[in-house]
Scaffold this motif. Structure first.
Motif, short mmCIF file in Angstrom:
data_model
loop_
_atom_site.label_atom_id
_atom_site.label_comp_id
_atom_site.label_asym_id
_atom_site.label_seq_id
_atom_site.Cartn_x
_atom_site.Cartn_y
_atom_site.Cartn_z
N ASN A 159 -54.29 126.13 27.06
CA ASN A 159 -54.35 124.88 27.84
C ASN A 159 -54.49 125.16 29.33
O ASN A 159 -55.25 124.49 30.03
CB ASN A 159 -53.12 124.01 27.55
N GLU A 160 -53.76 126.16 29.84
CA GLU A 160 -53.88 126.51 31.26
C GLU A 160 -55.29 127.00 31.57
O GLU A 160 -55.89 126.63 32.57
CB GLU A 160 -52.84 127.56 31.65
N TRP A 161 -55.81 127.86 30.70
CA TRP A 161 -57.18 128.37 30.88
C TRP A 161 -58.17 127.21 30.90
O TRP A 161 -59.08 127.15 31.73
CB TRP A 161 -57.55 129.36 29.79
N ASP A 162 -58.01 126.28 29.99
CA ASP A 162 -58.92 125.16 29.88
C ASP A 162 -58.93 124.32 31.16
O ASP A 162 -59.97 123.82 31.57
CB ASP A 162 -58.56 124.29 28.68
N ARG A 163 -57.78 124.21 31.80
CA ARG A 163 -57.67 123.44 33.04
C ARG A 163 -58.20 124.21 34.25
O ARG A 163 -58.85 123.64 35.11
CB ARG A 163 -56.20 123.07 33.33
N THR A 164 -57.89 125.51 34.33
CA THR A 164 -58.11 126.27 35.57
C THR A 164 -59.25 127.27 35.52
O THR A 164 -59.78 127.66 36.56
CB THR A 164 -56.84 127.05 35.95
N LYS A 165 -59.58 127.76 34.33
CA LYS A 165 -60.56 128.85 34.13
C LYS A 165 -60.14 130.11 34.88
O LYS A 165 -60.96 130.91 35.30
CB LYS A 165 -61.98 128.44 34.53
#
Length: 184
Positions: A159-165
């Motif tokens: 989820n963090e990756w999806d938001r921030t890349k």
């Protein structure tokens, strides 16, 4: 309920079917189990002669290749926009000793091998087959605690990756050298 029941086979293109079979036998002790040759593609009915070879890579898993003599020569096993290190096939081996024996056999024949690389939950080596496909041999080294720690953070990380890349740090312990689960 999952309806999938494993991988039937994975197929790639190769430059030369015979050389591919011989290489996989010599370096990975993989058994050549089947050859299919046709002048027409069964699914599309396109007239196109090919040799389709199947290699047993253990555990009920099959690696297949197509030699396509009427097509332009293979340039690279991955597309131009994808780094060559990303697309690869990782094969499990039983021990670091086995992995290192394979590495020595390849290096004796001047095959470039990268590693071993310590990923904490597994160790691996990387190399290319005669057609340029990147392969990895991996030995699992995870503990139950490591597996649980990674399972606990997988959705938070995704989820963090999806938001921030940007790479989340939830599992930094895998490559930071600390060896401490959950260290930041």
């Amino acid at each position: 309920m999952a309806f999938l029941n494993g991988v039937h086979h994975v197929a790639y293109r190769c430059k030369n079917a015979k050389a591919t079979v011989e290489w996989y036998q010599k370096y990975l002790d993989a058994n050549f189990i089947l050859a299919i040759a046709e002048n027409q593609v069964p699914s599309t009915k396109e007239p196109d002669p090919y040799m389709h070879i199947f290699i047993d890579i253990g555990g009920g898993n099959i690696l297949a290749f197509f030699e396509l003599p009427t097509k332009p020569e293979m340039i690279a096993p991955s597309d131009a926009n994808t780094p060559s290190w990303t697309q690869h096939l990782a094969l499990k081996v039983d021990s670091i000793e086995t992995m290192m024996k394979v590495k020595a056999r390849m290096e004796a024949d001047s095959i470039q091998v990268i590693g071993p690389t310590n990923h904490t939950i597994f160790q691996s080596i990387y190399f290319r087959d005669p057609s340029g496909h990147r392969l990895e041999l991996a030995v699992n080294t995870a503990t139950p605690q490591m597996d649980k720690a990674l399972d606990d953070v997988k959705w938070d990380m995704l989820n963090e990756w999806d938001r921030t890349k940007k790479a989340p740090t939830h599992a930094r312990w895998m490559h930071d050298g600390s060896g401490r689960i959950g260290s930041d």
